[in-house]
Design a protein around this motif. Structure first.
Motif, PDB file in Angstrom:
ATOM      1  N   ALA A   1      16.673  67.469  22.012  1.00  0.00           N
ATOM      2  CA  ALA A   1      17.702  67.223  21.334  1.00  0.00           C
ATOM      3  C   ALA A   1      18.315  68.385  20.452  1.00  0.00           C
ATOM      4  CB  ALA A   1      17.464  65.830  20.559  1.00  0.00           C
ATOM      5  N   LEU A   2      17.034  69.192  19.778  1.00  0.00           N
ATOM      6  CA  LEU A   2      17.659  70.008  19.012  1.00  0.00           C
ATOM      7  C   LEU A   2      17.373  71.436  19.451  1.00  0.00           C
ATOM      8  CD1 LEU A   2      15.513  68.329  16.118  1.00  0.00           C
ATOM      9  CD2 LEU A   2      18.007  68.045  16.434  1.00  0.00           C
ATOM     10  N   GLY A   3      16.790  71.597  20.510  1.00  0.00           N
ATOM     11  CA  GLY A   3      16.324  72.941  20.965  1.00  0.00           C
ATOM     12  C   GLY A   3      17.082  74.116  21.510  1.00  0.00           C
ATOM     13  N   ASP A   4      18.444  73.907  21.127  1.00  0.00           N
ATOM     14  CA  ASP A   4      19.198  75.136  21.659  1.00  0.00           C
ATOM     15  C   ASP A   4      19.702  75.912  20.305  1.00  0.00           C
ATOM     16  OD1 ASP A   4      22.313  74.113  20.790  1.00  0.00           O
ATOM     17  OD2 ASP A   4      20.998  72.533  21.413  1.00  0.00           O
ATOM     18  N   TRP A   5      20.469  76.855  20.699  1.00  0.00           N
ATOM     19  CA  TRP A   5      20.707  77.888  19.592  1.00  0.00           C
ATOM     20  C   TRP A   5      21.527  77.383  18.220  1.00  0.00           C
ATOM     21  CZ3 TRP A   5      18.063  82.459  19.490  1.00  0.00           C
ATOM     22  CH2 TRP A   5      17.734  82.949  20.892  1.00  0.00           C
ATOM     23  N   TRP A   6      22.451  76.396  18.581  1.00  0.00           N
ATOM     24  CA  TRP A   6      23.189  76.000  17.280  1.00  0.00           C
ATOM     25  C   TRP A   6      22.968  74.927  16.671  1.00  0.00           C
ATOM     26  CZ3 TRP A   6      25.921  79.730  15.562  1.00  0.00           C
ATOM     27  CH2 TRP A   6      26.132  81.058  16.214  1.00  0.00           C
ATOM     28  N   SER A   7      22.452  73.870  17.604  1.00  0.00           N
ATOM     29  CA  SER A   7      22.283  72.659  17.085  1.00  0.00           C
ATOM     30  C   SER A   7      21.582  72.536  15.619  1.00  0.00           C
ATOM     31  CB  SER A   7      21.494  71.557  17.984  1.00  0.00           C
ATOM     32  OG  SER A   7      22.514  71.491  19.202  1.00  0.00           O
ATOM     33  N   LEU A   8      20.642  73.118  15.431  1.00  0.00           N
ATOM     34  CA  LEU A   8      20.046  73.030  13.986  1.00  0.00           C
ATOM     35  C   LEU A   8      20.762  73.723  13.057  1.00  0.00           C
ATOM     36  CD1 LEU A   8      16.160  73.366  15.182  1.00  0.00           C
ATOM     37  CD2 LEU A   8      17.229  71.735  13.915  1.00  0.00           C
ATOM     38  N   LEU A   9      21.523  74.723  13.322  1.00  0.00           N
ATOM     39  CA  LEU A   9      22.465  75.032  12.347  1.00  0.00           C
ATOM     40  C   LEU A   9      23.596  74.431  12.185  1.00  0.00           C
ATOM     41  CD1 LEU A   9      22.456  79.062  13.545  1.00  0.00           C
ATOM     42  CD2 LEU A   9      20.942  77.725  11.703  1.00  0.00           C
ATOM     43  N   ILE A  10      24.091  73.918  12.810  1.00  0.00           N
ATOM     44  CA  ILE A  10      25.044  72.756  12.788  1.00  0.00           C
ATOM     45  C   ILE A  10      24.494  71.855  11.829  1.00  0.00           C
ATOM     46  CG2 ILE A  10      26.530  71.102  13.444  1.00  0.00           C
ATOM     47  CD1 ILE A  10      26.727  72.546  16.223  1.00  0.00           C
TER      48      ILE A  10
ATOM     49  N   PHE B   1      15.468  67.092   8.349  1.00  0.00           N
ATOM     50  CA  PHE B   1      15.210  68.021   6.957  1.00  0.00           C
ATOM     51  C   PHE B   1      13.896  68.757   7.112  1.00  0.00           C
ATOM     52  CE2 PHE B   1      14.362  68.696   2.663  1.00  0.00           C
ATOM     53  CZ  PHE B   1      15.323  69.427   2.074  1.00  0.00           C
ATOM     54  N   PRO B   2      12.680  68.007   7.226  1.00  0.00           N
ATOM     55  CA  PRO B   2      11.418  68.487   7.283  1.00  0.00           C
ATOM     56  C   PRO B   2      11.301  69.740   8.300  1.00  0.00           C
ATOM     57  CG  PRO B   2      11.187  66.309   6.975  1.00  0.00           C
ATOM     58  CD  PRO B   2      12.546  66.682   7.492  1.00  0.00           C
ATOM     59  N   ILE B   3      11.847  69.456   9.328  1.00  0.00           N
ATOM     60  CA  ILE B   3      11.906  70.624  10.442  1.00  0.00           C
ATOM     61  C   ILE B   3      12.426  72.026   9.828  1.00  0.00           C
ATOM     62  CG2 ILE B   3      12.774  71.131  12.532  1.00  0.00           C
ATOM     63  CD1 ILE B   3      12.612  68.290  13.665  1.00  0.00           C
ATOM     64  N   LEU B   4      13.653  71.747   9.181  1.00  0.00           N
ATOM     65  CA  LEU B   4      14.406  72.836   8.807  1.00  0.00           C
ATOM     66  C   LEU B   4      13.599  73.585   7.776  1.00  0.00           C
ATOM     67  CD1 LEU B   4      17.958  71.565   8.669  1.00  0.00           C
ATOM     68  CD2 LEU B   4      16.924  73.082  10.182  1.00  0.00           C
ATOM     69  N   VAL B   5      12.756  72.710   6.824  1.00  0.00           N
ATOM     70  CA  VAL B   5      12.086  73.209   5.796  1.00  0.00           C
ATOM     71  C   VAL B   5      10.699  74.146   6.498  1.00  0.00           C
ATOM     72  CG1 VAL B   5      10.272  72.694   3.960  1.00  0.00           C
ATOM     73  CG2 VAL B   5      12.590  71.365   4.069  1.00  0.00           C
TER      74      VAL B   5
ATOM     75  N   ARG C   1      19.553  63.352   9.414  1.00  0.00           N
ATOM     76  CA  ARG C   1      18.964  63.519   8.150  1.00  0.00           C
ATOM     77  C   ARG C   1      17.540  63.622   8.245  1.00  0.00           C
ATOM     78  NH1 ARG C   1      22.963  59.756   6.411  1.00  0.00           N
ATOM     79  NH2 ARG C   1      21.273  58.265   6.268  1.00  0.00           N
ATOM     80  N   GLY C   2      16.882  62.921   8.809  1.00  0.00           N
ATOM     81  CA  GLY C   2      15.515  63.114   9.144  1.00  0.00           C
ATOM     82  C   GLY C   2      15.046  64.505   9.733  1.00  0.00           C
TER      83      GLY C   2
ATOM     84  N   ARG D   1      22.040  71.923   9.961  1.00  0.00           N
ATOM     85  CA  ARG D   1      21.856  72.743   8.513  1.00  0.00           C
ATOM     86  C   ARG D   1      23.107  72.620   7.614  1.00  0.00           C
ATOM     87  NH1 ARG D   1      22.609  78.583   6.932  1.00  0.00           N
ATOM     88  NH2 ARG D   1      23.094  78.778   9.217  1.00  0.00           N
ATOM     89  N   GLU D   2      24.003  72.817   8.085  1.00  0.00           N
ATOM     90  CA  GLU D   2      25.504  72.844   7.520  1.00  0.00           C
ATOM     91  C   GLU D   2      25.864  71.606   7.279  1.00  0.00           C
ATOM     92  OE1 GLU D   2      26.568  75.633   6.243  1.00  0.00           O
ATOM     93  OE2 GLU D   2      25.361  76.929   7.273  1.00  0.00           O
ATOM     94  N   ALA D   3      25.734  70.641   8.014  1.00  0.00           N
ATOM     95  CA  ALA D   3      26.043  69.455   7.667  1.00  0.00           C
ATOM     96  C   ALA D   3      25.218  68.581   6.552  1.00  0.00           C
ATOM     97  CB  ALA D   3      25.754  68.503   8.941  1.00  0.00           C
TER      98      ALA D   3
END
Lengths: 154, 154
Positions: B20-29, B91-95, B88-89, B31-33
């Motif tokens: 679900a999250l493993g491509d180049w842009w999803s986590l950055l989207i 968040f810990p991944i981004l941290v 929102r869950g 993050r901005e959200a």
DNA sequence: CCAATTGGTTTTATGATGCAACCACACAAA
DNA sequence: TTTGTGTGGTTGCATCATAAAACCAATTGG
């Protein structure tokens, strides 16, 4: 150029991490390495991926300082891929991904393993974010600040 | 088929997250959200990505239940993309990604922001992994166990 | 009602991925 | 020493994903 955009020069630390870890296989290779795999063939067998892209990924991970090549271990003349400190430092990322899946996956019954405390065999708690003084923080308790400039930054 | 392999059916929770999250842009989207962005144009401006792939990614994130489309917010007839609880869950991944970069990046001076405790303005501690009883755990203190089967699993 | 903005889709070029075949080297047995 | 086998890759394709730019419909703003 139409290259897949690199985030190497980006100032966001998340983007910079993704530049090293953000493709489909790298984190899974690291997961297996944390599990003890070291040899090319072991990774290839376990992950079932094409050998050419495994070779490319391993080289990239070595270039990023996440893996290092070690000359041997069992006496054979082949080489091994072992995690560096930087590579082992990805452990919290993998835990966070795992816990997100455990909490939000639509079919959690398909998840095969759980991460447990080795001593007691009980599941670990969710990752905790704390302030310097130890207060437990929720996302809303945090904010971003510009990084303070180091004096005499080279 | 030569498609990019999907990890959707994999039993490893890390692989499932990456699906679900493993491509180049999803986590950055995401993050901005988390930062408050909601509109297509806001994402496009901030991330500087091609509009077509932004459209594809937003749709995928909605399909995965990470974003939801909301009819409006400022009265206009356009729609917005807002994070769900699942979104929102992350968040810990981004941290975790952020902290890994802060700790191991080769050029940490290029990192622009630091995550701080909003109340005190001081940096947050590294994510902590604890046992059920509160003991702080290192990676070596953990192990994987097969998931206990739920009784009467459908 | 006209013009610009928003939120996309389409088109086209190119890079990445995946499979299969091939190959060099190490190692072991004959 | 030759022969055989497994390990650790590389090299060709075919296909898919990504990116940039052009295009376009609906929604505003004036």
């Amino acid at each position: 150029m139409v290259k897949r955009t690199s985030f190497e020069g980006d100032s966001c630390p998340i983007a910079r991490s993704l530049d090293a870890l953000g493709d489909w296989w790298s984190l899974l290779i690291i997961r297996e390495a944390l599990f003890g795999l070291r040899r090319f063939g072991e990774f290839q067998n376990k992950l079932g991926m094409a050998k050419n892209i495994l070779a490319v990924r391993l080289r990239a991970l070595v270039d990023h300082g996440i893996l290092a090549t070690a000359p041997a271990s069992d006496g054979s003349a082949y080489q091994e891929y072992v995690l560096t400190a930087k590579g082992r430092g990805t452990f919290p990322i993998l835990v966070a991904l795992r816990q997100w899946s455990e909490e939000f996956d639509d079919r959690p019954e398909e998840i095969a393993t759980i991460l447990v405390d080795r001593e007691k065999g009980r599941p670990v708690r969710k990752l905790e974010m704390r302030a310097e003084d130890g207060r437990l923080l929720s996302p809303a308790d945090t904010t971003l600040k510009p990084r303070p400039a180091r004096r005499r930054s080279a």
